[in-house]
Write a protein that holds these residues in place. Structure first.
Motif, mmCIF file in Angstrom:
data_model
loop_
_atom_site.group_PDB
_atom_site.id
_atom_site.type_symbol
_atom_site.label_atom_id
_atom_site.label_comp_id
_atom_site.label_asym_id
_atom_site.label_seq_id
_atom_site.Cartn_x
_atom_site.Cartn_y
_atom_site.Cartn_z
ATOM 1 N N MET A 1 3.826 6.891 -5.555
ATOM 2 C CA MET A 1 3.264 6.586 -4.380
ATOM 3 C C MET A 1 3.720 5.422 -3.891
ATOM 4 O O MET A 1 3.844 5.546 -2.594
ATOM 5 C CB MET A 1 1.900 6.522 -4.816
ATOM 6 N N HIS A 2 3.940 4.355 -4.676
ATOM 7 C CA HIS A 2 4.560 3.085 -3.878
ATOM 8 C C HIS A 2 5.648 3.411 -3.190
ATOM 9 O O HIS A 2 6.085 2.863 -2.186
ATOM 10 C CB HIS A 2 4.766 2.208 -5.224
ATOM 11 N N ALA B 1 -6.113 4.315 -9.443
ATOM 12 C CA ALA B 1 -4.856 3.733 -9.189
ATOM 13 C C ALA B 1 -4.224 4.002 -7.861
ATOM 14 O O ALA B 1 -3.779 3.384 -7.093
ATOM 15 C CB ALA B 1 -3.876 3.899 -10.240
ATOM 16 N N LEU C 1 -6.059 5.313 -5.177
ATOM 17 C CA LEU C 1 -6.725 4.611 -3.984
ATOM 18 C C LEU C 1 -6.388 3.362 -3.878
ATOM 19 O O LEU C 1 -6.243 2.783 -2.748
ATOM 20 C CB LEU C 1 -8.338 5.042 -4.230
ATOM 21 N N ALA C 2 -6.295 2.544 -4.961
ATOM 22 C CA ALA C 2 -5.944 1.069 -4.805
ATOM 23 C C ALA C 2 -4.543 1.020 -4.331
ATOM 24 O O ALA C 2 -4.304 0.081 -3.486
ATOM 25 C CB ALA C 2 -5.726 0.528 -6.340
ATOM 26 N N ALA C 3 -3.750 2.124 -4.549
ATOM 27 C CA ALA C 3 -2.074 2.082 -3.819
ATOM 28 C C ALA C 3 -2.308 2.446 -2.547
ATOM 29 O O ALA C 3 -1.201 2.388 -1.535
ATOM 30 C CB ALA C 3 -1.362 2.930 -4.755
ATOM 31 N N GLY C 4 -3.302 2.759 -1.802
ATOM 32 C CA GLY C 4 -3.642 3.347 -0.483
ATOM 33 C C GLY C 4 -3.398 4.754 -0.340
ATOM 34 O O GLY C 4 -3.334 5.111 1.011
ATOM 35 N N LEU D 1 -0.549 -3.900 -9.409
ATOM 36 C CA LEU D 1 -1.646 -3.326 -8.662
ATOM 37 C C LEU D 1 -2.742 -2.424 -9.431
ATOM 38 O O LEU D 1 -3.605 -2.769 -9.575
ATOM 39 C CB LEU D 1 -1.288 -3.066 -7.378
ATOM 40 N N LEU E 1 -9.469 -6.392 -2.176
ATOM 41 C CA LEU E 1 -8.296 -5.121 -2.333
ATOM 42 C C LEU E 1 -7.046 -5.117 -1.280
ATOM 43 O O LEU E 1 -6.258 -4.844 -1.295
ATOM 44 C CB LEU E 1 -8.808 -3.954 -2.632
ATOM 45 N N ARG F 1 -3.395 -5.205 -1.787
ATOM 46 C CA ARG F 1 -2.430 -4.253 -1.652
ATOM 47 C C ARG F 1 -1.502 -4.730 -0.810
ATOM 48 O O ARG F 1 -0.114 -4.571 -1.019
ATOM 49 C CB ARG F 1 -3.145 -2.990 -0.943
ATOM 50 N N TYR G 1 2.605 -4.875 -1.982
ATOM 51 C CA TYR G 1 3.721 -4.094 -1.184
ATOM 52 C C TYR G 1 4.868 -5.220 -0.942
ATOM 53 O O TYR G 1 5.901 -4.864 -0.655
ATOM 54 C CB TYR G 1 3.219 -3.364 -0.152
#
Lengths: 294, 294, 294, 294
Positions: free
Chosen positions: A174-175, A197, A199-202, B196, B230, B234, B238
């Motif tokens: 996802m990153h 994880a 949702l934390a990653a966006g 993260l 958050l 985030r 990134y």
């Protein structure tokens, strides 16, 4: 204007009668429960919906029934994957006609596909319809693994591939996807135990069968993340994690149908060669569900 | 009372002179830079420190030099892994004598170890020292993969195994570990691109070589997560992700030493069979570092 | 003129005393047994010889003892692998001085090596000695996997790499190597249960620890293949296969030392973290050995 | 009395017309070529036959056409795999009615099957027919991997599972199967580049698509092994190995259809999402085929 997909995207199972036929009234009732519970979108005919085991006639019936039951209250994305490109196109057109807001496409194939074949599959389906496509990567079931690089390439080459559902359970994919698309392509989590994880990653949403059994906790987790309350989100996540792990480990249709029966909703058995959940595992699931209500 | 390990745990490289000898003054200077930058702990002789390629004599020198350079300003955890249990014990005792606050143990082995052998290795080291052990799981380098179930079992059987560093890059292992230990064993992230997700999952700290090149961004990410911000976390994640991905992909000693040279700190080359980073990759790293300052 | 390696190349274990020291007299006795049994070559300090767990001083002692015990009756190839290139060179020179006919090199490394690093490792060792090198591929223990393409490239670039030992257990790698080198580089099988397939594919020899416990059957299999008697070879292979599978599954030093004890030869225990074979497995091994004599 | 399957079992592709319909006359002609070439059995509707991409109606047509074209000159085994047990049963009954001597069953499934589900699938198909079943293990395409232990268990539990086709390319699975069944269940090789090793290990036959392009060399290899002439077999094997490797690497229907076109037999294109072989690869295949005739 196309509807936005975000939040909790719920995947209903496909109920069968005791004669092993599609139980359309039960499906409509299940979709009604899901919509009423507050989920943000409905996704019939995914992996959870045993799409792979339905005849074309049954498939059409499920698509139609689910879309009608939703009645445009929330967006609907229909899984149209099939082993041949021609039949995937047929299903995509049917879904569009029936009122789907988007279609989801997993490149299932008996023979491993090379990159040109995967791209060609998406391009031909995209040409045949005018609604958006959610690209779906799930090598564990499809046998075809699409790297973030390939996914980004497909998104550039096929304009109505506008969403990506990642189900490998690897947050680093996802990153990578976010990097490769400069954040312009929303991604959705399809691996239940990865929800926090992702949702934390966006991630824009979480594609999940869990709401069949408990919609409240996934919704609460999503809302806590939206409210930037990480401690609460973490607490909610660990609370529902045993359920998420259980339904993934035992197979979604198998475990969700067993859980629905425990909740007094008869969705029948999964279709053979799949078998109903065994007694010991069913007892374990009953304990997990009871703990969630505790 | 033992010091708590949390936050950013920085892994210095081991500088070599141009004669391929340990460069103790450069090591002391590097440790000084790291402590001054505000990191929360120092971990010499990890994977990053090329511990595996040092003679016993060199190893002792690095342990001693690093501990003295820290001067008890922050806690120190020393990597004492070795191919034989006897030499791991020798190193653990040396580290304790030299003033380490904890030791880190990776079950490196030529032959794959069974569970009894892994447990025996930890138990024998633990008996020989009175400081805590950070269990370290990194199958990519050690060739031995410890499941969360085995790790939890070791923590129960060997009381001074009180911390777990997970470097598989799979956040679901951290979830599982938290479940199996009821949250009683703090876990640390050892896979840089997972920072993260790991902190979101509740990791107590992040074990990282990144501060050799940039301490500010890892510290800021940790602080944003502590502050429950958050969106900022985030964004910070990134921002530094290209650096984290680069140093993992190219090997930590190799890339960090190349980066230090770009930052005008001469830590020498990694030890053969490792080779210095190639010109094209070095140019790529220069761009990444420049972008972080931009 | 260099001696030819072919046929059954036997790998002695390294016996330890009850004080965990190298037992040189026992090693000499074991080598004597092997040579007397008729094997075609001797290979001390391989994986079986626990080379990875020896100090430099012990390593020198084992090399010297084994070479003297052979007394030039058959060729000797000495495993000189080490984590650093410098120490691998030191060992290679020692082996050459002590009278080895060839050295065997596995690119063990803590950090994964790229192709340039692997090639550089072989090239630097080759420059330091004038005896041939047997390249050894065994990713399960070394963590470094060399493709047939890379192996062929190393053979072209480093002239005294003249033999290849393949231990992945994948016969198709041997086919590929034969194709890429036009059959000019002899290959040897290092995966015991692959012996029949490898000899059918044209392997020049079989590198094996089995002769520590039973030299007769591997020799008979090799001879049946040389005599083009495939039905007899197949029958001999299936007869010894349970032993081959057992020693691979339980780890060679661990199982071979247990087997030697059952045969009244005391080679001591493997070195910690390795542990002696458990009682139940030892009983299983006793049955397997008894069946071979039956 | 049931016919014995042994030797070269040839898998015809399923020709399509330029309208993407099954080309029954071309299929009959292709089967005729194969039977005339001397192969020992014919296997329509395998992986090579694109069985997974056919509608039920097309599938029936191919089964019927192929069985008629063989005309009982050699035994016929028909691949009846399908995603649901019910449709697999329908196909098995159709094949038996149409005159098949055996059916081949791969447990293809969208969801991974557990052992009870796999066993149930075989048992239900077996109950529905009275001809033998060839169990087929090919995890690369089916997504379901059956261990030798499970296969042996199925053979014991389901009496008319009397043959096993192994396509993992791991000869050690064949050894294990022979051990577990005391040699009572004949096994067949389904991985083309493993042909030599499998026949050396005792395989009863070789299931292969190669005879579509060249039947002579596979037949000659089998005969050399039957005649116990290993040097000749090895020479014949390495001669045809480039073809075997090529057709596996590029996918059997794709490469075999391209090769047939090069040999002036028009079998059409593989069905989308599969695409015809690219120009560069087709040129490579032309060279390989020319070399075989040279």
């Amino acid at each position: 204007m196309t509807k936005q997909f975000k939040g909790i995207i719920a995947y209903p199972v496909t109920p069968f009668t005791h004669n092993n036929e599609v139980d359309a009234p039960a499906l409509a009732a299940l979709v009604e429960r899901l919509v009423s519970s507050g989920v943000h979108a409905i996704a019939p005919l995914g992996s959870t919906g045993e799409s792979a085991y339905l005849s074309d006639h049954e498939w059409d019936c499920v698509a139609d029934t689910a879309i009608r039951a939703v009645g445009r209250r929330v967006p609907v994305v229909v899984g149209i994957s099939d082993l041949t490109t021609d039949n995937a196109i047929r299903r995509a057109r049917f879904a569009e006609q029936a009122g789907a807001d988007a279609v989801m496409v997993l490149p299932v194939s008996y023979w491993k596909l090379n990159e040109a074949e995967i791209l060609g599959h998406y391009a031909r389906i995209a040409e045949a319809i005018s609604i958006p496509i959610m690209l779906y990567n799930n090598p564990a079931t499809s046998g075809v693994d699409m790297s973030p690089e390939l996914i980004a390439r497909i998104c550039r080459a096929v304009p109505n591939v506008t969403m990506v559902k990642e189900s490998t359970g690897d947050v680093q994919r996802m990153h990578r996807l976010a990097q490769l698309t400069d954040g312009a392509i929303p991604f959705y989590n399809g691996s239940n135990p990865l929800a926090l994880a992702a949702l934390a990653a966006g991630a824009t949403g979480w594609c999940t069968a869990a709401p069949n059994l408990n919609a409240e906790l996934p919704l609460a987790l999503y809302e806590a993340m939206q409210a930037n309350d990480l401690p609460r989100a973490r607490q909610l996540f660990y609370r529902q994690l045993p359920l998420l792990q259980f339904i993934v480990r035992g197979g979604l249709p198998t475990t969700v149908k067993a859980g629905l029966k425990l909740l007094d909703f008869d969705a029948g058995a999964p279709r053979a060669p799949l078998q109903p959940l065994g007694d010991m595992q069913t007892a374990e699931l009953a304990t997990i569900l009871a703990n969630l209500r505790g």
